[in-house]
Design a protein around this motif. Sequence first.
Motif, PDB file in Angstrom:
ATOM      1  N   ALA A 288       0.930  -1.138   0.166  1.00 55.43           N
ATOM      2  CA  ALA A 288       0.021  -0.175   0.150  1.00 55.43           C
ATOM      3  C   ALA A 288       1.005   1.270   0.054  1.00 55.43           C
ATOM      4  N   ILE A 289       2.260   1.289   0.774  1.00 53.17           N
ATOM      5  CA  ILE A 289       2.781   2.342   0.793  1.00 53.17           C
ATOM      6  C   ILE A 289       4.270   2.471  -0.376  1.00 53.17           C
ATOM      7  N   SER A 290       4.029   1.330  -1.137  1.00 48.16           N
ATOM      8  CA  SER A 290       5.295   1.160  -2.113  1.00 48.16           C
ATOM      9  C   SER A 290       5.461   2.373  -3.031  1.00 48.16           C
ATOM     10  N   PRO A 291       6.628   3.117  -3.157  1.00 43.09           N
ATOM     11  CA  PRO A 291       6.459   4.033  -3.996  1.00 43.09           C
ATOM     12  C   PRO A 291       6.420   3.910  -5.450  1.00 43.09           C
ATOM     13  N   GLU A 292       6.639   2.761  -5.963  1.00 41.63           N
ATOM     14  CA  GLU A 292       6.389   2.308  -7.280  1.00 41.63           C
ATOM     15  C   GLU A 292       5.446   1.143  -7.461  1.00 41.63           C
TER      16      GLU A 292
ATOM     17  N   VAL B  52       6.556   7.375  -7.945  1.00 40.30           N
ATOM     18  CA  VAL B  52       7.238   8.600  -7.258  1.00 40.30           C
ATOM     19  C   VAL B  52       8.198   9.178  -8.129  1.00 40.30           C
ATOM     20  N   SER B  53       8.834   7.991  -8.846  1.00 43.17           N
ATOM     21  CA  SER B  53       9.944   8.334  -9.687  1.00 43.17           C
ATOM     22  C   SER B  53       9.353   8.801 -10.875  1.00 43.17           C
ATOM     23  N   GLU B  54       8.205   8.854 -11.232  1.00 37.53           N
ATOM     24  CA  GLU B  54       7.627   9.420 -12.584  1.00 37.53           C
ATOM     25  C   GLU B  54       7.865   8.627 -13.591  1.00 37.53           C
ATOM     26  N   PHE B  55       7.726   7.396 -13.689  1.00 36.14           N
ATOM     27  CA  PHE B  55       7.916   6.331 -14.879  1.00 36.14           C
ATOM     28  C   PHE B  55       6.523   6.707 -15.691  1.00 36.14           C
ATOM     29  N   LYS B  56       6.984   6.273 -16.864  1.00 40.19           N
ATOM     30  CA  LYS B  56       5.891   6.233 -17.829  1.00 40.19           C
ATOM     31  C   LYS B  56       5.917   4.967 -18.669  1.00 40.19           C
ATOM     32  N   ALA B  57       4.818   4.419 -19.098  1.00 38.46           N
ATOM     33  CA  ALA B  57       4.501   3.337 -19.756  1.00 38.46           C
ATOM     34  C   ALA B  57       5.940   3.572 -21.003  1.00 38.46           C
TER      35      ALA B  57
ATOM     36  N   PHE C 292       6.056  -4.165  -6.923  1.00 34.27           N
ATOM     37  CA  PHE C 292       6.153  -3.195  -5.870  1.00 34.27           C
ATOM     38  C   PHE C 292       7.556  -2.851  -5.625  1.00 34.27           C
ATOM     39  N   LEU C 293       8.139  -1.457  -6.072  1.00 36.15           N
ATOM     40  CA  LEU C 293       9.500  -1.497  -5.968  1.00 36.15           C
ATOM     41  C   LEU C 293       9.884  -0.128  -5.313  1.00 36.15           C
ATOM     42  N   LYS C 294      11.094   0.243  -4.864  1.00 31.76           N
ATOM     43  CA  LYS C 294      11.619   1.391  -4.637  1.00 31.76           C
ATOM     44  C   LYS C 294      12.888   1.573  -5.476  1.00 31.76           C
ATOM     45  N   CYS C 295      12.761   2.847  -5.952  1.00 30.66           N
ATOM     46  CA  CYS C 295      13.705   3.076  -7.165  1.00 30.66           C
ATOM     47  C   CYS C 295      14.187   4.282  -7.016  1.00 30.66           C
ATOM     48  N   VAL C 296      15.712   4.274  -7.371  1.00 35.03           N
ATOM     49  CA  VAL C 296      16.623   5.384  -7.375  1.00 35.03           C
ATOM     50  C   VAL C 296      17.073   5.461  -8.898  1.00 35.03           C
ATOM     51  N   HIS C 297      16.552   6.489  -9.645  1.00 38.38           N
ATOM     52  CA  HIS C 297      16.821   6.570 -10.895  1.00 38.38           C
ATOM     53  C   HIS C 297      16.110   5.567 -11.532  1.00 38.38           C
ATOM     54  N   ARG C 298      16.712   4.530 -12.441  1.00 41.64           N
ATOM     55  CA  ARG C 298      16.099   3.566 -13.036  1.00 41.64           C
ATOM     56  C   ARG C 298      16.534   2.175 -12.512  1.00 41.64           C
ATOM     57  N   GLU C 299      17.088   2.327 -11.259  1.00 43.67           N
ATOM     58  CA  GLU C 299      17.502   1.039 -10.451  1.00 43.67           C
ATOM     59  C   GLU C 299      16.562   0.764  -9.449  1.00 43.67           C
ATOM     60  N   CYS C 300      15.987  -0.524  -9.389  1.00 47.92           N
ATOM     61  CA  CYS C 300      14.891  -0.656  -8.287  1.00 47.92           C
ATOM     62  C   CYS C 300      15.165  -1.939  -7.433  1.00 47.92           C
ATOM     63  N   SER C 301      14.619  -1.788  -6.364  1.00 47.66           N
ATOM     64  CA  SER C 301      14.570  -2.856  -5.409  1.00 47.66           C
ATOM     65  C   SER C 301      13.301  -3.302  -5.009  1.00 47.66           C
ATOM     66  N   LEU C 302      13.078  -4.341  -4.029  1.00 44.78           N
ATOM     67  CA  LEU C 302      11.833  -4.785  -3.579  1.00 44.78           C
ATOM     68  C   LEU C 302      11.131  -3.900  -2.499  1.00 44.78           C
ATOM     69  N   ALA C 303      10.054  -3.578  -2.674  1.00 47.43           N
ATOM     70  CA  ALA C 303       9.365  -2.798  -1.497  1.00 47.43           C
ATOM     71  C   ALA C 303       8.472  -3.323  -0.709  1.00 47.43           C
ATOM     72  N   ALA C 304       8.103  -4.685  -1.119  1.00 47.82           N
ATOM     73  CA  ALA C 304       7.391  -5.800  -0.284  1.00 47.82           C
ATOM     74  C   ALA C 304       7.932  -6.987  -0.207  1.00 47.82           C
ATOM     75  N   LYS C 305       9.128  -6.984  -0.068  1.00 48.31           N
ATOM     76  CA  LYS C 305       9.841  -8.401   0.282  1.00 48.31           C
ATOM     77  C   LYS C 305       9.338  -9.454  -0.721  1.00 48.31           C
TER      78      LYS C 305
END
Length: 135
Positions: free
Chosen positions: A28-32, A61-66, A101-114
């Motif tokens: 629910a609180i995942s940035p992406e 949050v990172s403003e990704f687009k399709a 469900f991810l956390k991203c810095v630039h285009r590098e992402c990691s897991l937001a919900a384990k």
Amino acid sequence: MKYLFTLLIFISSLVAELPPQVYDKMKAISPEILKVLVLHVNKHGENVDAYAKVIKVQRSVSEFKAGDEISIRYIIPNRLIGWVGPSSAVLLHKDEEYTAFLKCVHRECSLAAKGKSFSKSPYQGQIKDVPQTEF
């Protein structure tokens, strides 16, 4: 025989998973919250590097687009008997779509919900505001 039964009950109780509501809150609180198509996957031991194309954005949050391409890095740990904690994420497969469900810095992402960071079905849960972090 009685001791063997008691020992089996004890050992089976050592493995514990996080409750479902913990994962629901993380989602629910995942940035992406993105629907992605996996383009490429490399697995080296416990490390997974995947490259994916964003198909649909539910929240970013990172403003990704399709059409944007991202990398997703995570670990699938080798669990020992008696581990306690979050589940492990699934291994992604090339040419398959996932809700991520991810956390991203630039285009590098990691897991937001384990271990529940990837789903084959669309996200139907409540989306909450992403907590602000201070740097």
